[in-house]
Design a protein around this motif. Structure first.
Motif: not given
Ligand code: SF4
Length: 407
Positions: A30, A34, A36
């Protein structure tokens, strides 16, 4: 459900040209910034997740002839290619993308092999979006990314060798400790590779992320607003002079290579989201699938669908639309477009009393104070029939929306 009936999301999606989004929630680790709907250490769920999304696709009520399909995440390239192939075969059967459809897969440099890339092309993807973020290892470390700059360049080169002719690179600016010079080098490195499309996002610090804690504790310091503005303007000048058109706050493309899928979001068109955490916009309503992977699988297994309507009144809908539509550059937002979309007789009927009166007046009159305020702060240029944001307005879009929230 048969074609032509109302689906579980409360409206018929019979219009041709829907944009289809598929979410893959798995990530190697992670990243610090982030928030998401993505998870590390959940690979054991890949098999049941694939089965759940296949069921969701099979029961989605959908028009044929999707104009775009976008597999994002998370990290789609973490999902084994045979699972991606199964999902895309179901998508083709259900949504029959038009021959000219844009079909994108996101990939991260740490999970992208030449063999996988060749397979993606065979599966039918014709656009690749690579999460590079920076070409400097020290910046990638500060973001908590799983790759280094060598892998980022190697992923791009592998994409070209595999045969991808439409490649996008994501960059992030405003990383703690990043100078304008550091970031300018990232832009130059991106331009040197020559992708068809570059997305350059300002780092935002979201609550409940490790980055939020680091900023709160004073362990890292973000560039100040003035530096952010210089970085934004550097993005525009460097990419424009390299032949990329600036068509959305954070997005730049060679002529004709704008991302059609994302344009559907920004223009307020309908889209269908499948998978955990995916959102849909159908009719004039929004729906959200559960973020949690197991909750999503459970909902599909037990109820056959996972979308829950996000209840919003007309004012929220106006704000949602502004949030997306104002991101488009050089695309003036006409008051007529807003009035046709939101200030209809049906809207007025919904509001009685004072609110009803206000909603009978049309956008310009209802939001006159917000329009005055953003013009005064030089966040927008307004004339008799519409308005568009200045560079400052685009960079501080949240401030613009705050003014619109105050009616
Ligand atoms: S979704 Fe979030 S944790 Fe996964 S690669 Fe993209 S930024 Fe990184």
């Amino acid at each position: 459900m048969g074609d032509g009936v109302m689906d579980g999301k409360g409206s018929s999606i019979d219009k041709p040209g829907a944009a289809v989004y598929l979410h893959v929630p798995f990530c190697a680790s992670k990243c610090y910034y982030c928030d998401f709907a993505s998870y590390e250490g959940q690979n054991r769920l890949m098999e049941p997740y694939t089965n759940a999304i296949l069921s969701e696709i099979a029961s989605a009520h959908a028009a044929k002839g999707a104009t775009s399909v976008y597999m994002g995440g998370g990290t789609p390239s973490m999902l084994p290619a045979d699972k991606i192939a199964k999902i895309m075969s179901a998508v083709k059967e259900r949504f029959a993308p038009a021959p000219s459809a844009e079909i994108t897969i996101e990939a991260n440099p740490d999970s992208t092999s030449r063999a996988d890339l060749e397979r993606y092309l065979q599966i039918g993807f014709n656009r690749l979006s690579i999460g590079v973020q920076s070409f400097e290892d020290s910046m990638l470390e500060k973001l908590g990314r799983a790759h280094d700059s060598k892998k980022a360049t190697a992923a791009f080169e592998a994409a070209r060798k595999a045969g991808f002719k439409n490649v996008s690179i994501d960059l992030i600016y405003g990383i703690p400790g990043q100078s304008v010079g550091d970031y300018a080098r990232d832009l130059e490195a991106a331009v040197l590779l020559g992708p068809e499309h570059i997305s350059a996002y300002q780092l935002t610090v979201e609550e409940e992320t490790p980055l939020w804690d680091m900023v709160e504790d004073g362990r890292v310091v973000l560039p100040d607003d003035e530096t952010m503005l210089t970085m934004f303007e550097t993005t525009i000048s460097k990419l424009r002079s390299a032949g990329y058109g600036h068509y959305e706050v954070s997005n730049f493309a060679k002529p004709g290579m704008e991302c059609r899928h994302n344009l559907a979001y920004w223009l307020g068109e309908e889209f269908i989201g499948l998978g955990s955490g995916a959102h849909s916009f159908v009719g004039s309503s929004r729906y959200a699938n559960p973020d949690d992977i197991e909750d999503y699988i459970y909902a599909i297994d037990t109820a056959g669908e996972a979308g829950v309507e996000i209840l919003a009144d007309e004012k929220d809908k106006v704000l949602d639309f502004l949030l997306m539509r104002l991101r488009l550059v050089d695309k003036k937002l006409f008051f007529k477009e807003l009035n046709d979309r939101f200030f209809t007789p049906a809207t007025r009927i919904k509001y009685v009393g004072e609110e009803g009166l206000r909603f009978s007046e049309g956008f310009k009159s209802v939001y006159s104070k917000a329009l005055e305020d953003i013009a005064e702060k030089k966040l927008a240029i307004i004339d008799d029939d519409g308005f568009s944001l200045t560079h400052n307005g685009m960079l501080f879009l949240d401030d613009v929306l705050l003014d619109f929230e105050k009616i």
